[in-house]
Motif scaffolding. Sequence first.
Motif, short mmCIF file in Angstrom:
data_model
loop_
_atom_site.label_atom_id
_atom_site.label_comp_id
_atom_site.label_asym_id
_atom_site.label_seq_id
_atom_site.Cartn_x
_atom_site.Cartn_y
_atom_site.Cartn_z
N ALA A 372 0.78 -1.08 0.13
CA ALA A 372 -0.47 -0.29 0.34
C ALA A 372 0.23 1.38 -0.49
O ALA A 372 0.46 2.43 0.97
CB ALA A 372 -0.89 -0.23 1.41
N HIS A 373 1.88 1.37 -0.35
CA HIS A 373 2.82 2.23 -0.15
C HIS A 373 3.60 2.03 -1.81
O HIS A 373 3.98 0.79 -2.26
CB HIS A 373 4.06 2.10 0.79
N LEU A 386 -1.75 2.42 -6.46
CA LEU A 386 -2.11 2.60 -5.14
C LEU A 386 -3.59 2.96 -5.56
O LEU A 386 -4.99 2.58 -5.14
CB LEU A 386 -1.29 3.28 -4.01
N GLU A 387 -4.01 3.72 -6.58
CA GLU A 387 -5.49 4.47 -6.54
C GLU A 387 -5.75 3.42 -7.67
O GLU A 387 -6.68 3.01 -7.57
CB GLU A 387 -5.01 5.84 -7.95
N ASN A 389 -6.06 -0.21 -7.23
CA ASN A 389 -6.20 -0.76 -5.88
C ASN A 389 -7.01 -0.45 -5.30
O ASN A 389 -8.56 -1.38 -4.86
CB ASN A 389 -4.65 -0.99 -4.79
N THR A 390 -7.45 1.47 -4.65
CA THR A 390 -8.99 1.80 -3.95
C THR A 390 -9.58 1.84 -5.23
O THR A 390 -10.59 0.94 -4.52
CB THR A 390 -8.19 2.85 -3.42
N SER A 421 1.82 1.47 6.28
CA SER A 421 0.64 2.06 5.23
C SER A 421 -0.30 0.86 4.77
O SER A 421 -1.29 0.69 4.35
CB SER A 421 1.76 2.14 4.03
N ILE A 422 0.05 -0.58 5.20
CA ILE A 422 -0.69 -1.67 4.23
C ILE A 422 -1.74 -1.66 5.42
O ILE A 422 -2.78 -2.02 5.09
CB ILE A 422 0.21 -2.97 5.00
N ASP A 424 -2.94 0.81 7.24
CA ASP A 424 -3.76 2.17 6.89
C ASP A 424 -4.73 1.93 5.80
O ASP A 424 -6.07 2.69 5.74
CB ASP A 424 -3.09 3.16 7.00
N TRP A 425 -3.97 1.34 5.00
CA TRP A 425 -4.59 1.10 3.91
C TRP A 425 -5.89 0.17 3.58
O TRP A 425 -7.54 0.36 3.62
CB TRP A 425 -3.62 0.72 2.63
N LYS A 428 -8.79 2.16 5.85
CA LYS A 428 -9.71 2.81 5.49
C LYS A 428 -10.36 2.14 3.72
O LYS A 428 -11.68 2.68 4.07
CB LYS A 428 -8.49 4.54 4.64
N SER A 429 -9.45 0.73 3.22
CA SER A 429 -9.88 0.57 2.50
C SER A 429 -12.06 -0.45 3.08
O SER A 429 -12.65 -1.12 2.22
CB SER A 429 -9.93 -0.04 1.85
#
Length: 558
Positions: A372-373, A386-387, A389-390, A421-422, A424-425, A428-429
Amino acid sequence: MLSGCCDKMICKMILTSLVSNDADPDSGADKGFMMIGKTMCESDRAYPAPGSEAQSGSLNPIGLIIPPSAFLLDERVFVSLGILKIASALEQQGHAVALLDLSGIKNFDDALVSFLDDNVIKVIGITATTPQLPAIAVVAATIRRLRPDIRLILGGPHVTLVYAALKLERRTRPGVQGRAAQAAAQLEEMFDVLVTGDGERAVFAALAPDAPKVIDGDDNKGPYFLSNADFTASPLPARHLIDLNTYKYSIEGSPATSLIAQLGCPFSCGFCGGRNSKSLRIIRTRTVESILAEVKFLHKEYGYTGFMFYDDELNVTKTMVNLLNGLADLQEELGAKFQLRGFVKAELFTEEQAEAMVRAGFRWLLCGFEAAHPRILTNIRKRATLEENTRAVEIAKKYGLKVKALMSLGHPGETEETALSIRDWLIKSQVDDFDCTVITTYPGTPYYDEAVPHPDLPDVWTYTQPETGDRLHSENVNFMRTAEYYKGDPEGGYVSHIFTDALSPRDIVNLRNVIERDVRAALGIPFNPSRAAVLYEHSMGQSLPPFILRSSSVTQHQ
């Protein structure tokens, strides 16, 4: 013995398979498969005719062994389809097959001794992923001690990947006896014949009296590589040779099993096994009709309404929408409602695909987002941003599809910031489930194949990412002794044999545990349950139970 072309090579074959199947084995070892290769002219016959040169041996019973996978939380979730494809190829040509399924058997060596005492088998084939090697070393030693007359054949993901690494090693470092050469020599000392490749044809060459030590099929110009037509025409896995009732898997409460609709992954992820292997990178497909016929058979014969498609990525072929439409039509024909699950590639995932998947019965999608970075996504050559993936998660949620995110930790350049960051993503997701695994460097992965000895640290090898210069260091592991695996018991069961310039092995394990704990707490996702191995109870005169041994014909002494 061999693994048929139907086993799924987990994207993380730094992981593997022959089915890496823990209580939720989604990165798992039946992603491991085995192929050999030369594209053959397409014909109606998938395998050699009886009496042909490839089948010059007699039609004596053949023993096949599925080895245990004690490193998994639950060994009986997904079936090892590859070796069952080998069994069906043998049966098609007139061989009786005795299949010894040691999955989940704690005292597997006792079961093996009983098998050797009671059977007239002269040839035994074993399939192997890398983390199964310590158990396989015990199996091979026991067979050599008790039945030195038996021909031992080894195939599966480990063999294929070792020899792919050896080819690269010989090309790039001629004259050097490196790690791959040592791993290959170890295998050649233990087994009579080694097979790399699509085992469905190679098995007959391995049975020949004058079989070479290594049958090299990891070559799309060799005589064993299955074409699309061959793949379509090949018989279904011999599931009658295992006790499917002992494999416990469900999708949304529906009894489920796995199948493979296509082979191969063309992408170049640095952590993934088979990137230097033709057999694991070339996509092979079978017709939509043949896939639907297998699903229909599994439903009518065994009552399954849940199906896990263990293809690397469902959305890399043009026939995906046709398959989805066919699955919807099949359910209408059968008066059934399917619960489906499968893998997708994030950057290729579209709303059109999502809508069609829901209509076909898909309830879960799995995706190897991995990181996620942005720096790590670059370093692993994931190609998806990352975008993207989101966006893939957002599309899935829009259409009511649940998402399991497959993440991994310990890539070149990994730091505490990139690791967290993994966490946090994922939070958030709002993913529905996830794995976060510690990277392992297996033969056949660029992290292993392209590494060089560390200039200062003994028995440490270093991979350098060519674009960024970020490094990953790995301890040199004897796979025959150490079950290096990608996934273990979260309660202290993880081990790291890799480290980066910023993180020690202990740091990586601790960060993985923090990610697991925090994400599960934040999203309310329970830990995967485990299932204890079964103790085989044996006594004088008692034969092996059918959940361990099944035969296509009588192979025991009367």
